[in-house]
Write a protein that holds these residues in place. Structure first.
Motif, PDB file in Angstrom:
ATOM      1  N   TYR A  57      39.471-105.114 -34.742  1.00  0.00           N
ATOM      2  CA  TYR A  57      38.343-104.627 -33.946  1.00  0.00           C
ATOM      3  C   TYR A  57      38.050-103.163 -34.246  1.00  0.00           C
ATOM      4  O   TYR A  57      36.877-102.748 -34.254  1.00  0.00           O
ATOM      5  CB  TYR A  57      38.624-104.823 -32.460  1.00  0.00           C
ATOM      6  N   ALA A  58      39.073-102.373 -34.501  1.00  0.00           N
ATOM      7  CA  ALA A  58      38.841-100.976 -34.887  1.00  0.00           C
ATOM      8  C   ALA A  58      38.106-100.916 -36.223  1.00  0.00           C
ATOM      9  O   ALA A  58      37.182-100.092 -36.411  1.00  0.00           O
ATOM     10  CB  ALA A  58      40.164-100.230 -34.971  1.00  0.00           C
ATOM     11  N   TYR A  59      38.516-101.758 -37.148  1.00  0.00           N
ATOM     12  CA  TYR A  59      37.861-101.836 -38.470  1.00  0.00           C
ATOM     13  C   TYR A  59      36.377-102.196 -38.306  1.00  0.00           C
ATOM     14  O   TYR A  59      35.500-101.596 -38.944  1.00  0.00           O
ATOM     15  CB  TYR A  59      38.573-102.866 -39.324  1.00  0.00           C
ATOM     16  N   TYR A  60      36.099-103.152 -37.416  1.00  0.00           N
ATOM     17  CA  TYR A  60      34.719-103.576 -37.154  1.00  0.00           C
ATOM     18  C   TYR A  60      33.907-102.426 -36.555  1.00  0.00           C
ATOM     19  O   TYR A  60      32.777-102.148 -36.979  1.00  0.00           O
ATOM     20  CB  TYR A  60      34.732-104.779 -36.217  1.00  0.00           C
ATOM     21  N   LEU A  61      34.471-101.724 -35.546  1.00  0.00           N
ATOM     22  CA  LEU A  61      33.749-100.618 -34.914  1.00  0.00           C
ATOM     23  C   LEU A  61      33.440 -99.497 -35.900  1.00  0.00           C
ATOM     24  O   LEU A  61      32.381 -98.856 -35.824  1.00  0.00           O
ATOM     25  CB  LEU A  61      34.569-100.062 -33.733  1.00  0.00           C
ATOM     26  N   LYS A  62      34.359 -99.273 -36.815  1.00  0.00           N
ATOM     27  CA  LYS A  62      34.139 -98.222 -37.830  1.00  0.00           C
ATOM     28  C   LYS A  62      32.994 -98.599 -38.756  1.00  0.00           C
ATOM     29  O   LYS A  62      32.176 -97.727 -39.144  1.00  0.00           O
ATOM     30  CB  LYS A  62      35.431 -97.997 -38.620  1.00  0.00           C
ATOM     31  N   GLN A  63      32.906 -99.888 -39.106  1.00  0.00           N
ATOM     32  CA  GLN A  63      31.814-100.309 -39.994  1.00  0.00           C
ATOM     33  C   GLN A  63      30.470-100.214 -39.273  1.00  0.00           C
ATOM     34  O   GLN A  63      29.449 -99.899 -39.888  1.00  0.00           O
ATOM     35  CB  GLN A  63      32.042-101.750 -40.471  1.00  0.00           C
ATOM     36  N   VAL A  64      30.484-100.458 -37.965  1.00  0.00           N
ATOM     37  CA  VAL A  64      29.250-100.380 -37.183  1.00  0.00           C
ATOM     38  C   VAL A  64      28.815 -98.925 -36.998  1.00  0.00           C
ATOM     39  O   VAL A  64      27.621 -98.605 -37.018  1.00  0.00           O
ATOM     40  CB  VAL A  64      29.450-101.058 -35.803  1.00  0.00           C
ATOM     41  N   ASN A  65      29.802 -98.007 -36.843  1.00  0.00           N
ATOM     42  CA  ASN A  65      29.513 -96.583 -36.636  1.00  0.00           C
ATOM     43  C   ASN A  65      30.335 -95.753 -37.619  1.00  0.00           C
ATOM     44  O   ASN A  65      31.373 -95.183 -37.261  1.00  0.00           O
ATOM     45  CB  ASN A  65      29.832 -96.199 -35.193  1.00  0.00           C
ATOM     46  N   PRO A  66      29.906 -95.672 -38.869  1.00  0.00           N
ATOM     47  CA  PRO A  66      30.701 -94.996 -39.915  1.00  0.00           C
ATOM     48  C   PRO A  66      30.966 -93.522 -39.633  1.00  0.00           C
ATOM     49  O   PRO A  66      31.973 -92.974 -40.096  1.00  0.00           O
ATOM     50  CB  PRO A  66      29.834 -95.164 -41.175  1.00  0.00           C
ATOM     51  N   SER A  67      30.117 -92.860 -38.867  1.00  0.00           N
ATOM     52  CA  SER A  67      30.285 -91.415 -38.662  1.00  0.00           C
ATOM     53  C   SER A  67      31.341 -91.087 -37.615  1.00  0.00           C
ATOM     54  O   SER A  67      31.848 -89.965 -37.572  1.00  0.00           O
ATOM     55  CB  SER A  67      28.946 -90.795 -38.247  1.00  0.00           C
ATOM     56  N   GLY A  68      31.682 -92.033 -36.760  1.00  0.00           N
ATOM     57  CA  GLY A  68      32.644 -91.769 -35.704  1.00  0.00           C
ATOM     58  C   GLY A  68      34.079 -91.979 -36.161  1.00  0.00           C
ATOM     59  O   GLY A  68      34.352 -92.637 -37.169  1.00  0.00           O
ATOM     60  N   THR A  69      35.015 -91.415 -35.400  1.00  0.00           N
ATOM     61  CA  THR A  69      36.442 -91.609 -35.670  1.00  0.00           C
ATOM     62  C   THR A  69      36.937 -92.772 -34.818  1.00  0.00           C
ATOM     63  O   THR A  69      36.890 -92.711 -33.587  1.00  0.00           O
ATOM     64  CB  THR A  69      37.253 -90.347 -35.337  1.00  0.00           C
ATOM     65  N   VAL A  70      37.378 -93.817 -35.487  1.00  0.00           N
ATOM     66  CA  VAL A  70      37.893 -94.998 -34.797  1.00  0.00           C
ATOM     67  C   VAL A  70      39.340 -95.211 -35.241  1.00  0.00           C
ATOM     68  O   VAL A  70      39.637 -95.215 -36.439  1.00  0.00           O
ATOM     69  CB  VAL A  70      37.063 -96.261 -35.111  1.00  0.00           C
ATOM     70  N   ILE A  71      40.233 -95.374 -34.281  1.00  0.00           N
ATOM     71  CA  ILE A  71      41.640 -95.560 -34.613  1.00  0.00           C
ATOM     72  C   ILE A  71      42.180 -96.824 -33.942  1.00  0.00           C
ATOM     73  O   ILE A  71      41.769 -97.184 -32.847  1.00  0.00           O
ATOM     74  CB  ILE A  71      42.506 -94.352 -34.188  1.00  0.00           C
ATOM     75  N   ALA A  72      43.069 -97.515 -34.635  1.00  0.00           N
ATOM     76  CA  ALA A  72      43.798 -98.648 -34.067  1.00  0.00           C
ATOM     77  C   ALA A  72      45.192 -98.157 -33.705  1.00  0.00           C
ATOM     78  O   ALA A  72      45.909 -97.627 -34.563  1.00  0.00           O
ATOM     79  CB  ALA A  72      43.873 -99.788 -35.078  1.00  0.00           C
ATOM     80  N   VAL A  73      45.575 -98.326 -32.449  1.00  0.00           N
ATOM     81  CA  VAL A  73      46.870 -97.831 -31.980  1.00  0.00           C
ATOM     82  C   VAL A  73      47.811 -99.005 -31.741  1.00  0.00           C
ATOM     83  O   VAL A  73      47.495 -99.936 -30.986  1.00  0.00           O
ATOM     84  CB  VAL A  73      46.728 -97.007 -30.679  1.00  0.00           C
ATOM     85  N   VAL A  74      48.970 -98.968 -32.407  1.00  0.00           N
ATOM     86  CA  VAL A  74      50.012 -99.970 -32.213  1.00  0.00           C
ATOM     87  C   VAL A  74      50.950 -99.423 -31.138  1.00  0.00           C
ATOM     88  O   VAL A  74      51.567 -98.367 -31.323  1.00  0.00           O
ATOM     89  CB  VAL A  74      50.772-100.237 -33.534  1.00  0.00           C
TER      90      VAL A  74
END
Length: 630
Positions: free
Chosen positions: A41-58
């Motif tokens: 889902y983080a990968y998807y959000l990044k593709q939708v909004n390339p300019s923002g910082t999106v991180i996946a937290v384990v």
């Protein structure tokens, strides 16, 4: 995806004060579903909004994730290194909180754990397949649906967006997780929905390569191979705490172990590992949820173990797990039995931790403060399921006070008695005056009145019914002895003789009993063994002459005990039981003028049936200790 994860980690390490961040957080068990959902889902959000910082937290440490071999194996298969992940200890929560542009999405759970509560105001979205905790604010987008895998819901969102980012690697990640969670879409596992099948079919067309069966079998072998893990690591591999409850002394954690309990207990380090694990997690009870594939079988089996050195806590947790019968627990004794551990085979193979955790959390939160239930509204059978045949057989075989099966043993049968104090000849002469001869079921006995001096108000005479003139006998649970007193077994034995003798003395003909259950708790409520002994130890005519048993403020624990007692108590008895929830309701059943109502009951009753002071004066004679004739 590997490049995305590395870039996200670099962005977090070099985050400016004015830069927006969208964090996608999986649950703290960090199983494959949680990790896959957060990454995808983080990968998807990044593709939708390339300019923002999106991180996946384990939500675990790097070392803890290494124990999830199926996660490491699938990531390696997809060319993803675990070193590129952002772990919870990589995140400065306070710094993120101060960043006004922070957004947070949580996947595979719907309530933030304690270490993330600080960011609750930043929560914008929830995607989950567990029971809704109803804690989200109105501004939060909530997608909760009881499917077999949260990856199904994440995949549906990505596919529905029609952005074209669902490539073979992303499809393989999500498909593999769905297959592992649903046991390769097996209907008999009870976890697969039509949506899981539909999404899995779409993903398999994109992923190509291996068949679903091949993917599942590869991951299954990795997940259930525990040979390289220590006993302590196996307990920590997939662990979740149960939320603390102020009304319960039980601090419980649940470890999902991918081997049978017999296999785990065969390890010489099993006992020490469980003790160390309790200390490290600061809990006093550990529930082991075992899932494994017996050799030569392709269907998984489940077992449950409850471990605690505190017998009262262990009893409370066991009763909670058995409270509605959904798990279909059947007690068994493993070859390598350990003190403090009670084991069950789980008949309902479809009931995973997703079912067990909220069941247990709800039970512990109800605890001894459960609201009483009127039989006119909810019969006891609707509140607590009748135990399985193994429970019945175990109880029926209970022919002596100390031969109870492990699952039903209580403090009374397990704790060795402290030796009774020895006296001199002069002291014995004095002591003889504190014993009274009685007869129980035609057998001569004597009651040590000194031992039960503080607890004799547990039984009192409450007068007579107006029309039938049936005797009213009052039992007050608040006067029961606590289980931590010296010579508890001896005191309970004597109290048993005393109560039976008083009933015999007062109930010449028909009679009724009022049980005030207010202030009953784990520390003073006797278990199933004592109930069985009491019922078996009274004369038949006493059981027959009992016309009604009125139970004031029945708790969940009492109802469960009654359900476990059904095998050895006649069906006619249950028709005599009436639950009441107020003194006004009880007054409609019996006259209360001479009933010694405990102060705790008067203080807690809101019906206004009696002014407390006036009633205490009117029943002062009834509250005196009963004197038995020799």
């Amino acid at each position: 995806m590997e490049e995305f994860l590395r870039d996200a980690k670099h962005s977090l390490e070099n985050l400016g004060d004015d830069k927006s961040v969208h964090a996608v957080l999986g649950n703290e068990s960090c199983d494959l579903d949680s990790v896959a959902c957060s990454i995808a889902y983080a990968y998807y959000l990044k593709q939708v909004n390339p300019s923002g910082t999106v991180i996946a937290v384990v939500d675990c440490t790097r070392e803890e994730l290494e124990l999830r071999r199926e996660v490491i194996s699938l990531c390696e298969h997809l060319g993803i290194s675990a070193d590129s992940f952002i772990y919870y200890n990589d995140v400065d929560i306070t710094s993120l909180k101060s960043n006004g542009a922070l957004k947070m999405t949580i996947v595979d759970h719907n309530s933030l754990s304690s270490r993330w509560k600080l960011l609750e105001a930043n929560l914008v979205e929830i995607i989950d397949h567990h029971k809704d905790s109803k804690e989200a604010g109105e501004s939060v987008s909530v997608s909760i649906e009881p499917v077999g895998s949260c990856s199904t819901l994440v995949a549906e969102k990505i596919l529905s967006a029609d952005t074209g980012i669902m490539d073979a690697a992303l499809a393989t990640l999500l498909l593999s997780t769905i297959l592992l969670d649903t046991v390769n879409l097996d209907s008999e596992a009870g976890r697969t929905t039509d949506k899981d099948r539909e999404i899995a079919d779409l993903l398999s067309q994109i992923a190509g390569q291996d068949t679903g069966a091949q993917v599942f079998e590869r991951l299954r072998k990795v997940k259930f191979d525990v040979s390289s893990l220590s006993s302590y690591e196996l307990l920590g591999k997939d662990y979740k705490p149960v939320g603390l409850c102020s009304t319960s002394a039980a601090h419980v954690g649940i470890s999902s172990v991918t081997c049978g309990l017999e296999q785990f207990l065969s390890r010489t380090t099993a006992k020490d590992a469980m003790c160390d694990f309790l200390l490290s997690k600061e809990i006093n009870c550990l529930v082991l949820m075992s899932i494994y594939f017996p050799e030569g079988e392709d269907k998984p089996r489940r077992q449950v173990g409850v471990y605690s050195d505190d017998e009262a806590v262990r009893d409370e947790v066991i009763l909670g797990l058995q409270s509605d019968g959904v798990l279909q627990l059947d007690a068994f004794s493993p070859d390598q039995a350990l003190s403090g551990l009670v084991c069950f085979n789980q008949g309902n193979r479809a009931a995973s931790r997703k079912i067990l955790l909220p069941l247990l959390a709800c039970s512990l939160s109800i605890g001894s403060s459960a609201a009483p239930v009127s039989p006119a509204v909810t019969p006891v059978d609707a509140v607590v399921a009748i135990p399985g045949e193994s429970d019945r057989a175990a109880l029926l075989s209970d022919t002596s006070f100390h031969s109870t099966p492990a699952v039903l043993q209580t403090e009374t049968s397990l704790r060795p008695s402290t030796p009774i104090q020895e006296y001199t000849a002069d002291e014995e002469a004095v002591e003889e005056r504190t014993y009274k001869a009685v007869g129980v079921a035609g057998v001569p006995a004597s009651v040590d009145l000194k031992a039960i001096e503080k607890y004799r108000n547990v039984v009192s005479h409450g007068g007579y019914q107006n029309k039938s003139k049936d005797a009213i006998i009052v039992l007050s649970a608040c006067h029961l002895p606590p289980k931590n007193i010296p010579n508890y077994n001896h005191v309970m034995e004597q109290l048993f003789l005393y109560v039976v003798s008083v009933v015999q003395h007062l109930a010449v003909d028909n009679y009724c009993i009022v049980l005030f259950n207010t202030d009953a708790n784990l520390n003073n409520t006797p278990g199933i063994t004592w109930l069985h002994k009491y019922y078996s130890g009274v004369d038949r005519h006493l059981r027959k002459n009992l016309q009604n048993l009125y139970i004031f403020n029945p708790t969940l624990r009492l109802k469960v005990l009654f359900q476990l007692a059904r095998p050895f108590i006649s069906a006619k008895f249950w028709r005599k039981v009436t639950y009441v929830r107020s003194l006004a309701e009880l007054k409609d059943c019996i006259p209360l003028e001479n009933v010694a109502i405990p102060r705790a009951v008067l203080d807690s009753d809101t019906s206004g049936a009696f002014p407390r002071t006036a009633h205490e004066v009117s029943c002062s004679l009834s509250s005196e200790k009963i004197t038995m004739s020799t």
